[in-house]
Motif scaffolding. Structure first.
Motif, PDB file in Angstrom:
ATOM      1  N   ALA A 274      -8.781   3.392  -5.509  1.00 55.41           N
ATOM      2  CA  ALA A 274      -7.637   3.397  -4.593  1.00 55.41           C
ATOM      3  C   ALA A 274      -7.551   2.074  -3.849  1.00 55.41           C
TER       4      ALA A 274
ATOM      5  N   ASP B  12      -4.585  -0.785  -3.989  1.00 52.91           N
ATOM      6  CA  ASP B  12      -3.931  -1.450  -2.856  1.00 52.91           C
ATOM      7  C   ASP B  12      -3.867  -2.960  -3.085  1.00 52.91           C
ATOM      8  N   LEU B  13      -4.984  -3.514  -3.543  1.00 47.30           N
ATOM      9  CA  LEU B  13      -5.012  -4.957  -3.792  1.00 47.30           C
ATOM     10  C   LEU B  13      -3.999  -5.336  -4.866  1.00 47.30           C
TER      11      LEU B  13
ATOM     12  N   ASN C 194      -1.264  -3.692  -5.699  1.00 47.76           N
ATOM     13  CA  ASN C 194       0.101  -3.549  -5.180  1.00 47.76           C
ATOM     14  C   ASN C 194       0.473  -4.671  -4.226  1.00 47.76           C
ATOM     15  N   LEU C 195      -0.464  -5.046  -3.368  1.00 44.89           N
ATOM     16  CA  LEU C 195      -0.131  -6.028  -2.336  1.00 44.89           C
ATOM     17  C   LEU C 195      -0.187  -7.466  -2.844  1.00 44.89           C
TER      18      LEU C 195
ATOM     19  N   SER D  45       5.519  -9.483  -8.021  1.00 44.63           N
ATOM     20  CA  SER D  45       5.692  -8.152  -7.449  1.00 44.63           C
ATOM     21  C   SER D  45       4.809  -7.938  -6.231  1.00 44.63           C
ATOM     22  N   ALA D  46       4.238  -9.006  -5.695  1.00 47.51           N
ATOM     23  CA  ALA D  46       3.353  -8.852  -4.548  1.00 47.51           C
ATOM     24  C   ALA D  46       4.098  -8.236  -3.359  1.00 47.51           C
ATOM     25  N   GLY D  47       3.370  -7.574  -2.493  1.00 47.26           N
ATOM     26  CA  GLY D  47       3.960  -7.021  -1.281  1.00 47.26           C
ATOM     27  C   GLY D  47       4.424  -5.587  -1.399  1.00 47.26           C
ATOM     28  N   GLU D  48       3.962  -4.876  -2.423  1.00 48.79           N
ATOM     29  CA  GLU D  48       4.361  -3.469  -2.554  1.00 48.79           C
ATOM     30  C   GLU D  48       3.514  -2.623  -1.612  1.00 48.79           C
ATOM     31  N   TRP D  49       3.872  -2.723  -0.363  1.00 51.63           N
ATOM     32  CA  TRP D  49       3.083  -2.116   0.705  1.00 51.63           C
ATOM     33  C   TRP D  49       3.252  -0.600   0.745  1.00 51.63           C
TER      34      TRP D  49
ATOM     35  N   HIS E  26       3.171   1.636  -1.303  1.00 50.59           N
ATOM     36  CA  HIS E  26       2.327   2.494  -2.127  1.00 50.59           C
ATOM     37  C   HIS E  26       0.852   2.182  -1.929  1.00 50.59           C
ATOM     38  N   THR E  27       0.594   1.577  -0.801  1.00 46.44           N
ATOM     39  CA  THR E  27      -0.769   1.430  -0.325  1.00 46.44           C
ATOM     40  C   THR E  27      -1.289   2.824   0.009  1.00 46.44           C
ATOM     41  N   LYS E  28      -2.571   3.073  -0.284  1.00 49.24           N
ATOM     42  CA  LYS E  28      -3.127   4.403  -0.033  1.00 49.24           C
ATOM     43  C   LYS E  28      -3.657   4.507   1.384  1.00 49.24           C
TER      44      LYS E  28
ATOM     45  N   VAL F 162      -6.237   9.050   0.730  1.00 50.48           N
ATOM     46  CA  VAL F 162      -6.589   9.424  -0.642  1.00 50.48           C
ATOM     47  C   VAL F 162      -6.583  10.940  -0.761  1.00 50.48           C
TER      48      VAL F 162
ATOM     49  N   PHE G  91      -4.042  -9.916   5.231  1.00 51.92           N
ATOM     50  CA  PHE G  91      -3.274 -11.162   5.177  1.00 51.92           C
ATOM     51  C   PHE G  91      -3.495 -12.064   6.386  1.00 51.92           C
TER      52      PHE G  91
END
Lengths: 412, 412
Positions: free
Chosen positions: A322, A326-327, A329-330, B246-250, B252-254, B257, B331
């Motif tokens: 998980a 996150d890594l 996705n971000l 696609s960076a920054g897809e925050w 869908h950060t978990k 869990v 970041f």
DNA sequence: AGCCGTCGTCTCACGCCGTGAAGTAAGCCG
DNA sequence: CGGCTTACTTCACGGCGTGAGACGACGGCT
């Protein structure tokens, strides 16, 4: 908005020197011909620049390779002996000082165990300086041939004002009780060599990127699992530092709001689920005091089928997956390297579970572009990574040997 | 390793032009004097470069300011009318096409509602092209004065091969059912103007960074809360894209869990706790179909003291704070801007709770360097942000007007 | 053995760049 | 009206990368 890093025509040459030098350093011996193709420089400029670098003694010719029917190409490489680097690993139990040549061959190293004054910064500085003097003396290294001293420390490193001779470097190491320790100033009092300090996890990550499993990737994250959990983010080929050089604190990412309490004080941090300290503590059935032995015992129990151990490790894989999702996705990296002593120990067993979890948790598109691999260097590469700090500076400057005519009075 | 972005002396001039142009664009009218101080260029070079830009009509003189006792300084500014920009916002219910001049004054705009074929890419492309033709015609804009068309779309945008005229741009919009839509190629068939496509959230973030609450920050994250949740990461002054943009897809950060199921299929995503769609769904007591009304109703109920609504919003603030803490830890930005229509709607009420949660969840050192603020532009700035895509290209190239002599045959 | 074609490397004239110093423009003050 | 201050322009200079041509250094062919 200032400067843009070079306005004048002379800066062009600096840039060309840096490009050529980096090409030779990372991609082995190369002919002038290949160098031209790779750097985009014309043949004439390559000749010019390599001529300069040869005259400076920074590169050297090494044999030649036939080319069907034509003049053979002369190979060039970085002159390994031209300068030396010092890497220092400030660990939890000892300080390691290593001396390398430019080809990263270890010429000498010295391990200095921390006494019971271990958490005292003054003590650590004494050990670093003693180790430094020792390796320089044993190898007969003249201080002016040393490009600099890189130090990997636990905690967050505030680089202070740039160009201030390293004096502004301050370390915030909550884990070792360092609160705003002016490490730069303390070290500067004992040596005149150029100083570079960074987080130990970050230097290890740098080593993996340059010489290990991260080689060649422009966007990557090195995930470091040890007693705690950290990460080193590489964006577009360079370490991403953030506003105050503390970016990449992955271990305290929240994976379970309201979950387990972490040693940082918050709840639900990733570190509280997958860090070695947390795992060993939860496992319980291990001799206290030696974390590595404890983790090995946990792993052995799981291999033997102990359901509690299996459950713990499966859960760790799930959380690690998980966290890696996150890594992905971000940061949208092309590669994720799992390193750190605990990561390398658990990796072979956990990797399938990590990949499965990450597949489910990450978005499909970025995940398809990301490769999850284990590190290839081992935790002892912290010192090597620390040595890349002055090396990086050296390469970026196009091989400018630092002027240190003031060395005579301060000693090394 | 290729190119390094310019080897020749002529590239120096390109860089100088870009620096000067950016200085004038972002920091208003400036004298040659001030320009020199700001850019690090010598007075002679500034004179040279501004002379060129004046001759190209890209900048113009605008009055003069006395300087005690000496020759007054002539002020310079970007010539707003010299070129125009098109920004397109592809939303969930309509397409908005707006025409701007260089001073970001909106000269014309056209809203085109999506028909029931809304999710069909061909339909969207038709609307974009129709709107484009409309705004150009109504304002009598010659195609060659348009620097380019920026398009903000939902979903992940794969930029394809660079320099390929935009033809390689592909959009993966899982939320609107777009699976690898070759938007670049589709649009290119209908216009010869330079094309730039990016995620709508990212263009909104760009707008906040250039003209809104993010102004002046070099490291920032714009957190966008709408129906879903996204983020736009600015690293060292530039959008961080990652390996495949696609960076920054925050969203869908978990954060939990094994928690709530998200519309992306995974469990425990941030979006499932703080996205407007999820909040309205969990609230239940709202007319279905209109998300904005639903969220407003939820907010009103909470203001009136309804415990269920209060609990829901408090939880959202908690999770949002945790998610922002993750951003701070990873970041290390100097600023976090909360935007998006839902973020702006809920922001005033949630901000104290968000700050409190983030304080507890983030590491102290990076959190102390980060400021959490609300966006200042509103969600309609997506089109403006989209227009910054060609503008950014224009500024970076030092004001090179694209050569489009081929425009005659393809029309606009 | 001698020649030729091939290909890597070097040399050099050229156009262009930014700098820094000297010169010029354009207002103020007395 | 002349001197002073400040903003801007001009220009010689050293330096850069390029691209074309010259110059090696080798294999293969005769």
């Amino acid at each position: 908005m200032h400067g843009r890093g070079g306005n004048t025509v002379r800066d062009l040459r600096t840039g060309s020197r840096a490009t050529v030098l980096r090409g030779l350093y990372f991609d082995g011996p190369l002919s002038r011909q290949e160098l031209g193709a790779r750097t985009g420089l014309s043949a004439g400029s390559v000749s010019n620049v390599t001529g300069e670098l040869l005259a400076d003694g920074l590169i050297e010719e090494c044999g030649s390779v036939g080319s069907d029917g034509g003049r053979p190409r002369t190979m060039l490489r970085v002159a390994a002996g031209r300068a030396r680097l010092v890497g220092v690993d400030v660990g939890e139990t000892q300080v390691r000082v290593a001396l390398f040549d430019l080809a990263r061959t270890e010429l000498a190293a010295r391990d200095l165990p921390l006494s019971d004054r271990g958490r005292d910064a003054g003590h650590v500085v004494e050990l670093i300086l003693a180790g430094l003097a020792d390796v320089l003396e044993r190898t007969g290294t003249a201080p002016e041939t040393v490009l600099g001293v890189g130090v990997g420390v636990p905690g967050i490193v505030d680089q202070g004002a740039p160009g201030a001779d390293g004096r502004g470097i301050v370390v915030h190491g909550q884990a070792v009780g360092w609160d705003a320790v002016p490490l730069g100033r303390l070290l500067r009092a004992g040596t005149a060599l150029p100083l570079f300090v960074d987080n130990g996890a970050k230097t290890l990550g740098q080593a993996e990127m340059w010489f290990g499993a991260g080689r060649g990737a422009r966007h990557a994250v090195v995930a470091l699992v040890g007693s705690g959990v950290g990460a080193c983010v590489i964006a577009d080929g360079a370490r991403y530092r953030g506003a105050s050089s503390s970016a990449g604190e992955w271990g305290h990412t929240k994976v379970h709001v309201g979950g387990r309490r972490c040693r940082c004080g918050a709840r639900g941090c990733l570190e509280a689920y997958v860090g070695a300290e947390a795992l060993v503590e939860r496992w319980g059935a291990a001799p206290p005091g030696d974390e590595k032995a404890g983790l090995a015992a946990l792993l052995a129990a799981a291999e033997a089928g102990d359901p509690a151990a299996v459950g713990l490790l499966d859960e760790a894989a799930e959380y690690l997956g998980a966290g890696i999702a996150d890594l992905v996705n971000l940061f949208n990296p092309e590669r994720i390297v799992i390193g750190g002593w605990a990561g390398l120990l658990l990796g072979p067993r956990l990797l399938p579970g990590i990949r499965a979890a990450a597949t489910g948790y990450a978005l499909r598109f970025p995940y398809e572009h990301a490769l999850i691999v284990l590190g290839s260097l081992g935790p002892e590469a912290v010192a090597l990574g620390a040595a890349t700090l002055p090396l990086s500076d050296f390469l970026d400057s196009g091989g400018r040997l630092p002027d240190r005519s003031h060395l005579t009075d301060a000693g090394a």
